[in-house]
Design a protein around this motif. Sequence first.
Motif, PDB file in Angstrom:
ATOM      1  N   VAL A  13       0.836  -1.211   0.000  1.00 30.70           N
ATOM      2  CA  VAL A  13       0.000   0.000   0.000  1.00 30.70           C
ATOM      3  C   VAL A  13       0.864   1.252   0.000  1.00 30.70           C
ATOM      4  CG1 VAL A  13      -1.751   1.295   1.280  1.00 30.70           C
ATOM      5  CG2 VAL A  13      -1.916  -1.196   1.110  1.00 30.70           C
ATOM      6  N   GLY A  14       2.011   1.201   0.632  1.00 33.13           N
ATOM      7  CA  GLY A  14       2.881   2.373   0.669  1.00 33.13           C
ATOM      8  C   GLY A  14       4.075   2.141   1.570  1.00 33.13           C
ATOM      9  N   ARG A  15       4.949   3.104   1.590  1.00 30.71           N
ATOM     10  CA  ARG A  15       6.170   3.014   2.393  1.00 30.71           C
ATOM     11  C   ARG A  15       5.817   2.898   3.874  1.00 30.71           C
ATOM     12  NH1 ARG A  15       9.791   5.784   5.364  1.00 30.71           N
ATOM     13  NH2 ARG A  15       8.623   7.716   5.464  1.00 30.71           N
ATOM     14  N   MET A  16       6.478   1.953   4.531  1.00 32.68           N
ATOM     15  CA  MET A  16       6.276   1.763   5.968  1.00 32.68           C
ATOM     16  C   MET A  16       7.511   2.272   6.693  1.00 32.68           C
ATOM     17  SD  MET A  16       4.469  -1.995   6.086  1.00 32.68           S
ATOM     18  CE  MET A  16       4.021  -1.835   7.817  1.00 32.68           C
ATOM     19  N   HIS A  17       7.293   2.885   7.848  1.00 32.15           N
ATOM     20  CA  HIS A  17       8.420   3.362   8.645  1.00 32.15           C
ATOM     21  C   HIS A  17       9.207   2.192   9.224  1.00 32.15           C
ATOM     22  CE1 HIS A  17       7.482   7.634   8.452  1.00 32.15           C
ATOM     23  NE2 HIS A  17       6.216   7.247   8.461  1.00 32.15           N
ATOM     24  N   LYS A  18       8.500   1.126   9.559  1.00 35.01           N
ATOM     25  CA  LYS A  18       9.131  -0.102  10.049  1.00 35.01           C
ATOM     26  C   LYS A  18       8.535  -1.252   9.263  1.00 35.01           C
ATOM     27  CE  LYS A  18      11.577   1.260  13.655  1.00 35.01           C
ATOM     28  NZ  LYS A  18      12.892   0.828  14.033  1.00 35.01           N
ATOM     29  N   GLY A  19       9.377  -2.133   8.765  1.00 35.24           N
ATOM     30  CA  GLY A  19       8.904  -3.265   7.986  1.00 35.24           C
ATOM     31  C   GLY A  19       8.697  -4.518   8.815  1.00 35.24           C
ATOM     32  N   THR A  20       8.744  -4.362  10.132  1.00 36.72           N
ATOM     33  CA  THR A  20       8.537  -5.484  11.044  1.00 36.72           C
ATOM     34  C   THR A  20       7.528  -5.072  12.104  1.00 36.72           C
ATOM     35  OG1 THR A  20      10.354  -4.767  12.465  1.00 36.72           O
ATOM     36  CG2 THR A  20      10.891  -6.344  10.711  1.00 36.72           C
ATOM     37  N   VAL A  21       7.068  -6.047  12.858  1.00 33.62           N
ATOM     38  CA  VAL A  21       6.143  -5.765  13.952  1.00 33.62           C
ATOM     39  C   VAL A  21       6.933  -5.157  15.106  1.00 33.62           C
ATOM     40  CG1 VAL A  21       4.493  -6.755  15.594  1.00 33.62           C
ATOM     41  CG2 VAL A  21       4.655  -7.689  13.276  1.00 33.62           C
ATOM     42  N   GLU A  22       6.471  -4.021  15.587  1.00 28.09           N
ATOM     43  CA  GLU A  22       7.065  -3.378  16.761  1.00 28.09           C
ATOM     44  C   GLU A  22       6.405  -3.958  18.004  1.00 28.09           C
ATOM     45  OE1 GLU A  22       9.223  -0.736  17.248  1.00 28.09           O
ATOM     46  OE2 GLU A  22       9.609  -0.140  15.197  1.00 28.09           O
ATOM     47  N   HIS A  23       7.050  -3.828  19.134  1.00 27.59           N
ATOM     48  CA  HIS A  23       6.487  -4.306  20.396  1.00 27.59           C
ATOM     49  C   HIS A  23       6.425  -3.147  21.369  1.00 27.59           C
ATOM     50  CE1 HIS A  23       6.988  -8.509  19.195  1.00 27.59           C
ATOM     51  NE2 HIS A  23       8.086  -8.068  18.609  1.00 27.59           N
ATOM     52  N   ALA A  24       5.290  -3.008  22.042  1.00 25.25           N
ATOM     53  CA  ALA A  24       5.135  -1.959  23.046  1.00 25.25           C
ATOM     54  C   ALA A  24       4.011  -2.360  23.990  1.00 25.25           C
ATOM     55  CB  ALA A  24       4.835  -0.617  22.382  1.00 25.25           C
ATOM     56  N   GLY A  25       4.000  -1.749  25.155  1.00 26.07           N
ATOM     57  CA  GLY A  25       3.011  -2.082  26.168  1.00 26.07           C
ATOM     58  C   GLY A  25       1.761  -1.234  26.087  1.00 26.07           C
ATOM     59  N   PHE A  26       1.167  -1.112  24.915  1.00 30.39           N
ATOM     60  CA  PHE A  26      -0.071  -0.348  24.777  1.00 30.39           C
ATOM     61  C   PHE A  26      -1.181  -0.985  25.610  1.00 30.39           C
ATOM     62  CE2 PHE A  26       1.892   1.030  20.762  1.00 30.39           C
ATOM     63  CZ  PHE A  26       1.623   2.397  20.801  1.00 30.39           C
ATOM     64  N   ALA A  27      -1.908  -0.166  26.351  1.00 26.35           N
ATOM     65  CA  ALA A  27      -3.014  -0.665  27.165  1.00 26.35           C
ATOM     66  C   ALA A  27      -4.063  -1.368  26.308  1.00 26.35           C
ATOM     67  CB  ALA A  27      -3.648   0.483  27.946  1.00 26.35           C
ATOM     68  N   VAL A  28      -4.295  -0.897  25.110  1.00 29.97           N
ATOM     69  CA  VAL A  28      -5.327  -1.485  24.248  1.00 29.97           C
ATOM     70  C   VAL A  28      -4.941  -2.867  23.729  1.00 29.97           C
ATOM     71  CG1 VAL A  28      -6.284   0.746  23.550  1.00 29.97           C
ATOM     72  CG2 VAL A  28      -4.473  -0.300  22.180  1.00 29.97           C
ATOM     73  N   LEU A  29      -3.719  -3.294  23.953  1.00 29.27           N
ATOM     74  CA  LEU A  29      -3.259  -4.603  23.491  1.00 29.27           C
ATOM     75  C   LEU A  29      -3.213  -5.634  24.620  1.00 29.27           C
ATOM     76  CD1 LEU A  29      -0.285  -3.479  21.207  1.00 29.27           C
ATOM     77  CD2 LEU A  29      -2.639  -3.988  20.543  1.00 29.27           C
ATOM     78  N   ARG A  30      -3.773  -5.324  25.761  1.00 28.34           N
ATOM     79  CA  ARG A  30      -3.604  -6.168  26.939  1.00 28.34           C
ATOM     80  C   ARG A  30      -4.704  -7.194  27.186  1.00 28.34           C
ATOM     81  NH1 ARG A  30      -1.054  -1.544  30.771  1.00 28.34           N
ATOM     82  NH2 ARG A  30       0.930  -1.473  29.699  1.00 28.34           N
ATOM     83  N   ALA A  31      -5.623  -7.376  26.278  1.00 30.58           N
ATOM     84  CA  ALA A  31      -6.647  -8.405  26.464  1.00 30.58           C
ATOM     85  C   ALA A  31      -5.953  -9.761  26.510  1.00 30.58           C
ATOM     86  CB  ALA A  31      -7.664  -8.359  25.339  1.00 30.58           C
ATOM     87  N   PRO A  32      -6.222 -10.569  27.541  1.00 30.34           N
ATOM     88  CA  PRO A  32      -5.492 -11.825  27.675  1.00 30.34           C
ATOM     89  C   PRO A  32      -5.963 -12.934  26.740  1.00 30.34           C
ATOM     90  CG  PRO A  32      -7.064 -11.610  29.446  1.00 30.34           C
ATOM     91  CD  PRO A  32      -7.107 -10.318  28.667  1.00 30.34           C
ATOM     92  N   ASP A  33      -7.112 -12.765  26.096  1.00 32.25           N
ATOM     93  CA  ASP A  33      -7.669 -13.868  25.317  1.00 32.25           C
ATOM     94  C   ASP A  33      -8.030 -13.511  23.885  1.00 32.25           C
ATOM     95  OD1 ASP A  33      -9.659 -12.161  26.096  1.00 32.25           O
ATOM     96  OD2 ASP A  33     -11.079 -13.720  26.652  1.00 32.25           O
ATOM     97  N   ILE A  34      -7.666 -12.319  23.441  1.00 34.60           N
ATOM     98  CA  ILE A  34      -7.996 -11.880  22.088  1.00 34.60           C
ATOM     99  C   ILE A  34      -6.725 -11.367  21.412  1.00 34.60           C
ATOM    100  CG2 ILE A  34      -9.329 -10.256  20.687  1.00 34.60           C
ATOM    101  CD1 ILE A  34     -11.287 -10.074  23.077  1.00 34.60           C
ATOM    102  N   PRO A  35      -6.301 -11.987  20.303  1.00 40.28           N
ATOM    103  CA  PRO A  35      -5.132 -11.456  19.595  1.00 40.28           C
ATOM    104  C   PRO A  35      -5.370  -9.993  19.229  1.00 40.28           C
ATOM    105  CG  PRO A  35      -5.757 -13.577  18.704  1.00 40.28           C
ATOM    106  CD  PRO A  35      -6.859 -13.158  19.643  1.00 40.28           C
TER     107      PRO A  35
END
Length: 137
Positions: free
Chosen positions: A69-91
């Motif tokens: 779709v277009g140029r990406m700043h990072k071509g890999t998955v970044e990792h961070a402790g975002f609160a919205v990513l903390r569901a224990p049972d939903i990817p």
Amino acid sequence: VFARSDRGASSAAAEWIADKENQSDLIGGVRLVGRDPMLAKMLLEMSQSITNADSLKLGRGMVAELKPVGRMHKGTVEHAGFAVLRAPDIPSILIETAFISNPEEERKLANANHQLKLALAIRSGVRKFLATQQVRA
């Protein structure tokens, strides 16, 4: 594309973004009412481990779909402790589609054709991920 991290961010920028966003997010907890505390902790950790692996798999697939779709700043998955990513049972992943502080990216993001390309890439990434998943009881 970001996935959850228990060990910290994969870059200083990812850490800064997560810290900034988490300040405005309410973090909900998972309750395992009536369970032995040690058992509850073990179940939660096991569930989170599986979910983190699935989130990373989803994120990698999404990067592959978004690259054309277009140029990406990072071509890999970044990792961070975002609160919205903390569901224990939903990817969960977080997709940052543009920096609106960048005039060129802001202009592209306002373009209906570009929006459609992003939406189709995201839909394709989710569908491909779901097609590979086994149903869990």
